[in-house]
Design an enzyme around this catalytic site. Sequence first.
Site, PDB file in Angstrom:
ATOM      1  CE  LYS A   1      49.234 -44.764  75.780  1.00 38.20           C
ATOM      2  NZ  LYS A   1      49.870 -43.581  76.227  1.00 38.20           N
TER       3      LYS A   1
ATOM      4  CE  LYS B   1      39.782 -41.191  80.165  1.00 41.73           C
ATOM      5  NZ  LYS B   1      40.747 -41.739  81.307  1.00 41.73           N
TER       6      LYS B   1
ATOM      7  CE  LYS C   1      46.360 -36.621  72.908  1.00 45.15           C
ATOM      8  NZ  LYS C   1      46.194 -37.617  73.852  1.00 45.15           N
TER       9      LYS C   1
END
Length: 330
Positions: free
Chosen positions: A113, A196, A199
């Site tokens: 991240k 995957k 959102k």
Amino acid sequence: MKLRVLSGIQPTADSFHLGNWLGALRQWVRLQDTHDAFYCIVDQHAITGNYDPKLLADRTLSAFAQLLALGLDPQKSTIFVQSHVPEHSQLQWVLSCLTGFGEASRMTQFKDKSQKDGAERATVGLFTYPILQAADILIYRANQVPVGEDQKQHLELTRDLAQRFNTTYGETLVPPETLVLSEGSKVLDLTNPSAKMSKSAPAGCVFLLDDEPAVTKKFMSAVTDSGSAIEFDPQNKAGVANLLTILASVSGRGVSDWVNEFSGKGYGELKKAVAQAVTQQVTEPTRTKANELLKDRGQLIKLLNDGAVKARSVAGETLNNVYQKVGFLK
Ligand code: TRP
């Protein structure tokens, strides 16, 4: 005595999606019948990255309404919001004083991240995220933690910290087991079946609050392949395999059953069937129920307050023990 489970989910979007439901939330609902279940909406984790403060409270309430709509029952489980239970961050401080800087630096989710946003923009909150997660779990002395594959390393840290605390200060915390949620229920992005469902790629993501036309449109535009045979071959026909997996999970009938049923038929028919099963079994009932619940915000807030009171009675006991062992003056 039932074993205690704890799990958490971030309120980072307006709606949960099919991957959240099949990969985790469906198991949460089942576990509340066999376990002493604690489920936490982790709003403190949700502010570790970019987020919109104007939306967070509404998203937290909507997350709760969706959990109830999916079948979580405040009579059976303790459902609450992380920031309503200050004991999590109080325990986190103690745990962070037991965590090595190098140890925290090795967390792969942080590395991924922080690389994405540039190391300069990554916050200390993102860096200590796994320690807060460990506190979420250890403050309830949870025996088991249902999570996806990607959370295994955070769970190892949690166990290490519990054991380290116990060795340093005496037996206090419970090192939890990981209940890895089944790989078979991993849902892929409909437009890019090598990733995957997420959102952050809304075109290939079916949100639980999507209406029927939106769900149908997303399934009808799902990427398949240039062939035409309906076979279950995740390697070479990932898109078709993903549709079959979703259909099987939602309907409760096995993949091979569906392969037989669709023999000689085209992809269009498969897509239509999946869209129909998902809208009838999952999205329409969830959307209707969640929207109905959201009409009475006062009632939802009352339920969350009750959840926080139950959670704090357990968390407070653990924190008292911890503070005493650490040597803080009472
Ligand atoms: N990090 C978890 C995730 O991204 C969310 C989470 C926060 C969690 N605290 C937790 C999961 C405690 C399990 C237990 O999925």
